[in-house]
Design an enzyme around this catalytic site. Structure first.
Site, PDB file in Angstrom:
ATOM      1  N   GLY A  29      -3.080  16.528   1.381  1.00 37.39           N
ATOM      2  CA  GLY A  29      -2.659  15.176   1.353  1.00 37.39           C
ATOM      3  C   GLY A  29      -3.882  14.120   0.822  1.00 37.39           C
ATOM      4  N   ASP A 140      -5.491   3.539  10.450  1.00 42.19           N
ATOM      5  CA  ASP A 140      -3.857   3.686  10.463  1.00 42.19           C
ATOM      6  C   ASP A 140      -3.471   3.151  11.800  1.00 42.19           C
ATOM      7  OD1 ASP A 140      -1.929   3.658   8.855  1.00 42.19           O
ATOM      8  OD2 ASP A 140      -1.635   5.575   8.832  1.00 42.19           O
ATOM      9  N   HIS A 164      -2.851   1.936   6.572  1.00 40.11           N
ATOM     10  CA  HIS A 164      -2.102   2.887   5.418  1.00 40.11           C
ATOM     11  C   HIS A 164      -0.701   2.076   5.082  1.00 40.11           C
ATOM     12  CE1 HIS A 164      -5.224   5.923   4.720  1.00 40.11           C
ATOM     13  NE2 HIS A 164      -5.362   5.546   5.547  1.00 40.11           N
ATOM     14  N   ARG A 272       9.134  11.758   2.524  1.00 35.68           N
ATOM     15  CA  ARG A 272       9.275  12.142   4.137  1.00 35.68           C
ATOM     16  C   ARG A 272      10.503  11.692   4.369  1.00 35.68           C
ATOM     17  NH1 ARG A 272       7.200   9.892   7.752  1.00 35.68           N
ATOM     18  NH2 ARG A 272       6.340   8.293   6.620  1.00 35.68           N
ATOM     19  N   LYS A 277      12.075   4.743   3.507  1.00 36.23           N
ATOM     20  CA  LYS A 277      12.152   5.000   2.139  1.00 36.23           C
ATOM     21  C   LYS A 277      13.211   4.686   1.334  1.00 36.23           C
ATOM     22  CE  LYS A 277       7.892   7.348   2.913  1.00 36.23           C
ATOM     23  NZ  LYS A 277       6.830   6.665   2.321  1.00 36.23           N
ATOM     24  N   ASP A 371       6.963   0.304   1.837  1.00 36.43           N
ATOM     25  CA  ASP A 371       6.036   1.258   1.710  1.00 36.43           C
ATOM     26  C   ASP A 371       4.671   0.712   1.692  1.00 36.43           C
ATOM     27  OD1 ASP A 371       5.411   3.976   1.614  1.00 36.43           O
ATOM     28  OD2 ASP A 371       6.743   4.462   0.246  1.00 36.43           O
ATOM     29  N   ALA A 377       4.722   7.867  -6.239  1.00 33.55           N
ATOM     30  CA  ALA A 377       4.729   7.048  -7.517  1.00 33.55           C
ATOM     31  C   ALA A 377       3.594   7.354  -8.475  1.00 33.55           C
ATOM     32  CB  ALA A 377       5.038   5.541  -7.295  1.00 33.55           C
ATOM     33  N   LYS A 378       2.387   7.651  -8.032  1.00 33.65           N
ATOM     34  CA  LYS A 378       0.991   7.401  -8.790  1.00 33.65           C
ATOM     35  C   LYS A 378       1.046   9.221  -9.122  1.00 33.65           C
ATOM     36  CE  LYS A 378      -1.453   3.718  -6.926  1.00 33.65           C
ATOM     37  NZ  LYS A 378      -2.492   3.425  -6.271  1.00 33.65           N
ATOM     38  N   TYR A 498     -24.142 -35.764  13.139  1.00 32.99           N
ATOM     39  CA  TYR A 498     -24.403 -36.692  14.292  1.00 32.99           C
ATOM     40  C   TYR A 498     -23.629 -36.315  15.495  1.00 32.99           C
ATOM     41  CZ  TYR A 498     -23.945 -41.187  16.635  1.00 32.99           C
ATOM     42  OH  TYR A 498     -24.132 -42.194  17.651  1.00 32.99           O
ATOM     43  N   ASP A 499     -22.128 -36.435  15.491  1.00 28.71           N
ATOM     44  CA  ASP A 499     -21.564 -35.736  16.584  1.00 28.71           C
ATOM     45  C   ASP A 499     -21.488 -34.395  16.835  1.00 28.71           C
ATOM     46  OD1 ASP A 499     -19.550 -38.292  17.398  1.00 28.71           O
ATOM     47  OD2 ASP A 499     -19.388 -38.124  15.091  1.00 28.71           O
TER      48      ASP A 499
HETATM   49  C1  GDG Z   1       1.670   6.367   4.276  1.00 30.29           C
HETATM   50  C2  GDG Z   1       2.230   5.323   3.651  1.00 30.29           C
HETATM   51  C3  GDG Z   1       0.909   5.372   1.766  1.00 30.29           C
HETATM   52  C4  GDG Z   1       6.137  14.855  -0.304  1.00 30.29           C
HETATM   53  N1  GDG Z   1       6.802  16.043  -0.349  1.00 30.29           N
HETATM   54  C5  GDG Z   1       6.049  17.096  -0.536  1.00 30.29           C
HETATM   55  C6  GDG Z   1       4.612  16.640  -0.459  1.00 30.29           C
HETATM   56  N2  GDG Z   1       4.642  15.517  -0.351  1.00 30.29           N
HETATM   57  C7  GDG Z   1       3.453  14.610  -0.446  1.00 30.29           C
HETATM   58  C8  GDG Z   1       3.412  13.738  -1.710  1.00 30.29           C
HETATM   59  C9  GDG Z   1       2.648  12.498  -1.155  1.00 30.29           C
HETATM   60  C10 GDG Z   1       2.773  12.350   0.734  1.00 30.29           C
HETATM   61  O1  GDG Z   1       3.507  13.594   0.513  1.00 30.29           O
HETATM   62  C11 GDG Z   1       3.637  11.258   0.776  1.00 30.29           C
HETATM   63  O2  GDG Z   1       2.965   9.987   0.648  1.00 30.29           O
HETATM   64  P1  GDG Z   1       3.455   8.516   0.636  1.00 30.29           P
HETATM   65  O3  GDG Z   1       2.318   7.551   0.442  1.00 30.29           O
HETATM   66  O4  GDG Z   1       4.545   8.874  -0.395  1.00 30.29           O
HETATM   67  O5  GDG Z   1       3.972   8.204   2.036  1.00 30.29           O
HETATM   68  P2  GDG Z   1       3.780   8.406   3.668  1.00 30.29           P
HETATM   69  O6  GDG Z   1       3.471   9.732   4.067  1.00 30.29           O
HETATM   70  O7  GDG Z   1       4.619   7.645   4.140  1.00 30.29           O
HETATM   71  O8  GDG Z   1       2.340   7.644   3.650  1.00 30.29           O
HETATM   72  C12 GDG Z   1       2.412   5.365   2.345  1.00 30.29           C
HETATM   73  C13 GDG Z   1       0.240   6.491   2.433  1.00 30.29           C
HETATM   74  O9  GDG Z   1       0.219   6.445   3.783  1.00 30.29           O
HETATM   75  C14 GDG Z   1      -1.398   6.598   1.907  1.00 30.29           C
HETATM   76  O10 GDG Z   1      -2.013   5.327   2.549  1.00 30.29           O
HETATM   77  O11 GDG Z   1       0.929   5.415   0.496  1.00 30.29           O
HETATM   78  O12 GDG Z   1       2.775   4.078   2.085  1.00 30.29           O
HETATM   79  O13 GDG Z   1       3.639   5.245   4.357  1.00 30.29           O
HETATM   80  O14 GDG Z   1       1.271  12.767  -1.435  1.00 30.29           O
HETATM   81  O15 GDG Z   1       3.120  14.404  -2.744  1.00 30.29           O
HETATM   82  N3  GDG Z   1       3.763  17.585  -0.839  1.00 30.29           N
HETATM   83  C15 GDG Z   1       3.969  18.646  -1.072  1.00 30.29           C
HETATM   84  N4  GDG Z   1       5.227  19.180  -0.862  1.00 30.29           N
HETATM   85  C16 GDG Z   1       6.188  18.403  -0.633  1.00 30.29           C
HETATM   86  O16 GDG Z   1       7.392  18.958  -0.602  1.00 30.29           O
HETATM   87  N5  GDG Z   1       2.808  19.723  -1.126  1.00 30.29           N
END
Ligand code: GDG
Length: 724
Positions: A29, A140, A164, A272, A277, A371, A377-378, A498-499
């Site tokens: 992560g 968090d 987060h 997830r 989502k 979210d 997205a990134k 003053y006051d």
């Molecule tokens: C919380 C906040 C915030 C998913 N499927 C697989 C996989 N993933 C990884 C993704 C991504 C991560 O899980 C999900 O991160 P997100 O940011 O999309 O969402 P949350 O888990 O809800 O995280 C969120 C985050 O904290 C950080 O501050 O952005 O808004 O809700 O990295 O790639 N990874 C692998 N296999 C998968 O099938 N290896």
């Protein structure tokens, strides 16, 4: 040497039980990567739950040893804590509330009690490791109470907190029976970070409305500390995603998938399992796409990865059923022998396969209802090494604040979403490249390492600020030094509020006229021509003139609007107008009508709502409301709304006691400066003065920029007497 301790609900290593042993799986992560360089440093540690229930003491011991070798310290949770703290309060109360799903939120006293108890458990675990001056970074929503708990035990630690997930509007926060405790818990930190400015704004508003604490420039003054609030949009490990995507393995996987899909074009969705989502909504939109644009049938497939999560919480189980059913219905209706509309996976993939999916997809659908940020997205952007592909992004993901070159959509608007998919599929390559290149540059620059550094640097700064802001009580020794400096100086400037400073407060402001003792004191001070004594007040000039005009004093009235250097006439700080009063007065009148005991003071160039005589609680509530109301009404005008001691005042911006005091500094060029004041408006004076000035806050309660403090007007008079 001081150390850094990271605390989060989950450790960056997941411990899992297999038939005959325990496995230790390091997390890939973003957070684990970003903080890896910190917690692995000599002496540092990451405190958190290892993610499974452990019964046997010997097994606990084994886990402790294994993890400590990699700088981790586990906190073990009992089965009932996992149920009530984790699945209960964290995921069934806070998560739905903060993601704008109040209909899913439960409010169970037992869950709350478990939440408090587990936060205390984490606190004890951290305290075992933390020295008095260490830095602690808490993460968090599971640990909102921890900063304050730590603060009580270790007042001098540097504590940071990062949320987060979204911080919602006050209207959501107020639904929580434990809102005050939760906000106070967060305020134990020196620095509180959010992904976006919007979340930060909601937090400040909730703190203002629930706790009555107001902020300035992202700084909150609590009883004894300043808390900095700021936005730090989290990034990803860009290089890693880019490298894996460029690797031979990822290319091979991609080629295999492409062949298996008979070269169908791919739209990708990865999350997830979570109702926040927008997964079901996304499926419906895909169905609309196939209905409206039959030409995409047999051409485009949706690959949907849903990673199992929280399946012990009821809403998640029923969401899973809903998704299963939707996928089944759409596939059975549209599929052909050679084409499957939706390839649905309810499991997670190893990074290389995930990366191959990012490579393969022409379109990524990131359409959450809410979210905090959304890292998928990134990651998609970072993986697009060939600089093509289109990101469809929900306006309600934190990431939308940064990735403005995505197709930004409203996730509840199914038709718009279907159109966006169509637009993405027909978007010319040149446009794709243009958009993708600018998003890649941004994701590359603000990666997770930059994010970590920004937060840690800012946290260190908050500490310096805390130390330099330490207002000390004026001791007899400091008084002696002050008096000696005063005696030695040729020109002395005394800026006296003053006051509340020279005179104690009176319920009726017009009754607070100077007593004989004060008049004699001021007379004696002004008798010496080396002393320039300025009364610097929020009061109107007529009152000051009537009460004190016979003495050779200088005056600053109406918080800097009116100035009267000694033996001159009153003059305006700058030309001003009053036209705005006709709009603002009716608003204040409405609050007077609803708040018995409050009244309006109409000064030459300002309007003031006084509530000292109102019922204390009602007054505080109305003051919050009025403050919000007026701040809203005066935005983009030349007006400012100021809070004083039981008053709210509206006047022209850019004029305050500080800007006025600066003129006196320039005029007299004094070698000794003393400023005394008791409320927020006097902070402007303190801020405007050079470091060597004696700035003294009268009274206690809120933090001040002043160097020293004294308890009351009585002590102020004693101090002034000692100068004679
Ligand atoms: C919380 C906040 C915030 C998913 N499927 C697989 C996989 N993933 C990884 C993704 C991504 C991560 O899980 C999900 O991160 P997100 O940011 O999309 O969402 P949350 O888990 O809800 O995280 C969120 C985050 O904290 C950080 O501050 O952005 O808004 O809700 O990295 O790639 N990874 C692998 N296999 C998968 O099938 N290896």
């Amino acid at each position: 040497m001081s150390r850094t301790i990271i605390v989060s609900n989950r450790l960056p290593t997941k411990v899992q039980r297999t038939a005959d042993s325990l496995t230790f799986q390091p997390s890939e992560g973003g957070l684990a990567t970003g903080l890896g360089s910190i917690y692995r440093q000599e002496g540092n540690v990451w405190v958190g739950w290892p993610g499974l229930f452990v019964e046997a003491a010997a097994e606990e011991q084994y886990i402790v040893e294994e993890l400590s070798a990699d700088s981790m310290a586990p906190v073990f949770l009992t089965e009932s804590e996992i149920r009530d703290f984790y699945e209960g309060f964290s995921n069934s109360t806070l998560w739905p509330t903060f993601h704008y799903f109040p209909q899913y939120a439960t409010y169970e006293q037992a869950h709350w009690e478990a939440y408090v108890a587990v936060n205390e458990k984490f606190c004890r675990a951290v305290l075992e490791l933390a020295g008095p001056e260490d830095t602690i970074w808490v993460h968090d929503y599971q640990l909102l109470l921890l900063p304050e708990m730590l603060r009580k035990a270790r007042p001098d630690c540097t504590i940071g907190f990062f949320l987060h997930i979204p911080f919602p509007s006050y209207e959501l926060v107020r639904a929580l029976p434990w809102r005050s405790e939760l906000l106070r818990g967060m305020l134990g930190a020196d620095l509180i970070g959010f992904h976006t400015f919007g979340y930060m704004r909601h937090f400040l508003s909730a703190v203002s409305q629930v706790l009555g604490l107001s902020s300035q420039n992202g700084q909150l003054e609590t009883a004894n500390r300043t808390v900095l609030i700021d936005a730090f949009p989290m990034g990803i490990d860009y290089q890693r995603y880019a490298q894996v995507a460029a690797s031979e393995r990822a290319r091979q996987h991609e080629a295999e998938y492409r062949a298996a899909l008979h070269n169908a074009r791919v739209i990708l969705s990865i999350d997830r399992l979570d109702y926040s989502k927008g997964i079901a909504e996304r499926l419906r939109a895909f169905e609309v796409l196939l209905q409206r644009y039959p030409e995409w049938r047999e051409q485009v497939s949706l690959i949907m990865v849903v990673v199992p999560s929280r399946d012990q919480v009821a809403q998640y189980a029923s969401l899973k059923e809903e998704i299963d059913e939707l996928v089944g219905r759409i596939n059975s209706q549209y599929r052909t022998i050679t084409w499957t509309p939706i390839h649905y996976f309810y499991r997670s993939f190893p990074l290389e396969e995930l990366s191959a999916l990012y490579r393969l997809a022409e379109v990524a659908l990131v359409t959450p209802m809410r979210d905090g940020m959304n890292l998928v997205a990134k990651e998609f952007v970072a993986s697009k090494v060939e600089t093509r592909g289109v990101l469809i992004l929900s306006e309600r993901a934190g990431a939308a604040r940064e990735l403005s070159d995505a197709l930004i959509i409203n996730p509840t608007d199914t038709a718009q979403l279907a159109e966006a998919m169509h637009d993405a599929l027909v978007m010319p390559e040149e446009e794709q490249e243009h958009r993708m290149a600018s998003m890649r540059a941004l994701v590359q620059q603000y990666d997770v390492f930059a994010w970590t550094k920004l937060f840690i640097d800012r946290l260190a700064y908050s500490k310096i600020k805390q130390l330099t802001l330490a207002t000390e009580q004026l001791t007899p020794e400091a008084t002696a030094q002050l008096t000696a400096n005063f005696q030695a100086a040729e020109q002395r400037l005394l800026l006296l509020d003053y006051d509340g400073t020279l005179m104690p407060f009176h319920n009726l402001p017009q009754r607070a006229q100077p007593d004989q003792e004060l008049l004699l004191l001021l007379q004696a001070l002004t008798a010496n021509p080396q002393n320039h004594v300025v009364i610097i007040s929020g009061r109107d000039r007529t009152t000051l003139q009537n009460w004190l005009g016979h003495l050779p004093l200088d005056f600053i009235a109406e918080h800097g609007v009116w100035l009267r250097p000694v033996r001159e006439d009153w003059q305006l700080f700058q030309p001003l107008n009053n036209n705005w009063k006709q709009d603002i007065r009716p608003i204040m009148e409405m609050y007077v009508a609803r708040t018995a005991g409050s009244f309006i003071e109409d000064k030459d160039y300002s309007l003031v709502w006084h509530y000292r005589r109102a019922d204390v609680e009602l007054g505080d509530v109305r003051a919050r409301e009025l403050l919000n109301h007026l701040t809203f009404m005066t935005s983009n005008t030349e007006l400012q709304v100021m809070e004083g001691n039981k008053v709210i005042e509206v006047k022209t911006a850019g004029i305050n006691k500080g800007t006025a005091a600066a003129r006196w500094l320039a005029a007299y060029n004094p070698s000794f400066i003393l400023a005394l004041g008791d409320d927020r408006t006097d902070e402007d004076t303190f801020r405007a003065l050079p470091n060597e000035a004696y700035t003294i806050k009268v009274g206690s309660g809120v933090r001040s920029l002043a160097r020293f403090s004294v308890a009351s007007p009585t002590e102020v008079r004693n101090l002034l007497r000692s100068l004679l």
